[in-house]
Design a protein around this motif. Structure first.
Motif, PDB file in Angstrom:
ATOM      1  N   GLU A   9       5.846  -4.336  -4.675  1.00  0.00           N
ATOM      2  CA  GLU A   9       6.300  -2.951  -4.510  1.00  0.00           C
ATOM      3  C   GLU A   9       7.047  -2.382  -5.704  1.00  0.00           C
TER       4      GLU A   9
ATOM      5  N   ILE B  58      -2.495   3.888  -3.542  1.00  0.00           N
ATOM      6  CA  ILE B  58      -2.220   2.888  -4.568  1.00  0.00           C
ATOM      7  C   ILE B  58      -1.956   1.572  -3.837  1.00  0.00           C
TER       8      ILE B  58
ATOM      9  N   GLY C  51      -1.175  -1.962 -10.031  1.00  0.00           N
ATOM     10  CA  GLY C  51      -1.758  -1.046  -9.060  1.00  0.00           C
ATOM     11  C   GLY C  51      -3.250  -0.821  -9.198  1.00  0.00           C
ATOM     12  N   LYS C  52      -3.862  -0.585  -8.073  1.00  0.00           N
ATOM     13  CA  LYS C  52      -5.258  -0.147  -7.968  1.00  0.00           C
ATOM     14  C   LYS C  52      -5.192   1.228  -7.323  1.00  0.00           C
ATOM     15  N   VAL C  53      -5.665   2.246  -8.057  1.00  0.00           N
ATOM     16  CA  VAL C  53      -5.533   3.635  -7.625  1.00  0.00           C
ATOM     17  C   VAL C  53      -6.889   4.179  -7.199  1.00  0.00           C
TER      18      VAL C  53
ATOM     19  N   THR D  24       0.845  -1.191   0.000  1.00  0.00           N
ATOM     20  CA  THR D  24       0.000   0.000   0.000  1.00  0.00           C
ATOM     21  C   THR D  24       0.879   1.238   0.000  1.00  0.00           C
ATOM     22  N   TRP D  25       0.526   2.184  -0.872  1.00  0.00           N
ATOM     23  CA  TRP D  25       1.222   3.456  -0.991  1.00  0.00           C
ATOM     24  C   TRP D  25       0.224   4.567  -0.688  1.00  0.00           C
TER      25      TRP D  25
ATOM     26  N   PHE E 186       4.236  -1.373 -10.687  1.00  0.00           N
ATOM     27  CA  PHE E 186       3.088  -0.490 -10.579  1.00  0.00           C
ATOM     28  C   PHE E 186       2.005  -0.786 -11.614  1.00  0.00           C
TER      29      PHE E 186
ATOM     30  N   LYS F 156       5.464   4.364   0.728  1.00  0.00           N
ATOM     31  CA  LYS F 156       5.159   2.966   1.011  1.00  0.00           C
ATOM     32  C   LYS F 156       4.795   2.830   2.490  1.00  0.00           C
TER      33      LYS F 156
ATOM     34  N   THR G 161      -0.506  -2.143  -4.775  1.00  0.00           N
ATOM     35  CA  THR G 161       0.132  -2.949  -5.814  1.00  0.00           C
ATOM     36  C   THR G 161       0.337  -4.374  -5.309  1.00  0.00           C
TER      37      THR G 161
END
Length: 177
Positions: free
Chosen positions: A42, A37, A48-50, A4-5, A45, A175, A39
């Motif tokens: 890591e 985001i 990724g789900k934004v 998770t970002w 990307f 992150k 992913t």
């Protein structure tokens, strides 16, 4: 492993540009926004789900009277619709550092698909030990397709505000542990 970002708002900006009277460009900002985001890995990307949320009332065009008009029912109706949202649906790889982000943009009561060009700036650990990733994002939208239909015409027939809006974002994400 899922990563998770979280958006770093201190090092991110969200701007838009729109033609005024067809002869100049007005630049505006949204000062309050958030994003996440998630992913699968890591370093990848493309998985990724934004999710991105914008505080509609945080609009700032450096002109208070115009900002109040934009917050009104003529445009965003910020009191009734306090958030603009974007949720990704797919990510296409254009090159190693360039992507096409597909998603659903919701402005007011209207949700439409949107595509955004994304350039990966890179990853780095900051001086405080935070692992970060940066992106440059750009795209265009028709404001009228999202119900932002207010318009006026000058005596000479020029449109006061163009339909096309350019969207530009420079964003950093941190992150999460």
């Amino acid at each position: 492993m899922a990563t998770t970002w979280k958006l770093d708002p201190a090092h991110s900006e969200l701007t838009f540009k729109v033609k005024h009277l067809v002869i100049t460009t007005v630049t505006g900002y949204f000062r309050s926004f958030d994003g996440t985001i998630v992913t699968e890995d890591e370093s990848d990307f493309t998985t990724g789900k934004v999710d991105f949320t914008i505080d509609t009332a945080s609009i700032d065009t450096n002109q208070a009277q115009r900002d109040e008009h934009l917050k009104s029912a003529d445009f965003f109706d910020a009191e009734k619709h306090p958030r603009i949202t974007f949720t990704s649906t797919a990510i296409e790889t254009k090159s190693e550092r360039e992507f096409l982000l597909h998603g659903d943009l919701t402005v007011g009561e209207t949700t439409k698909p949107m595509k955004l060009d994304v350039e990966l700036g890179g990853t780095v650990t900051d001086p405080y030990g935070n692992f970060k990733v940066g992106f440059e994002v750009s795209g265009n939208m028709s404001r009228k397709e999202f119900g932002l239909t207010w318009s006026a015409v000058t005596e000479a027939g020029a449109v006061v505000v163009s339909d096309e809006v350019k969207i530009l974002a420079s964003v950093q994400f941190i992150k999460q542990a």
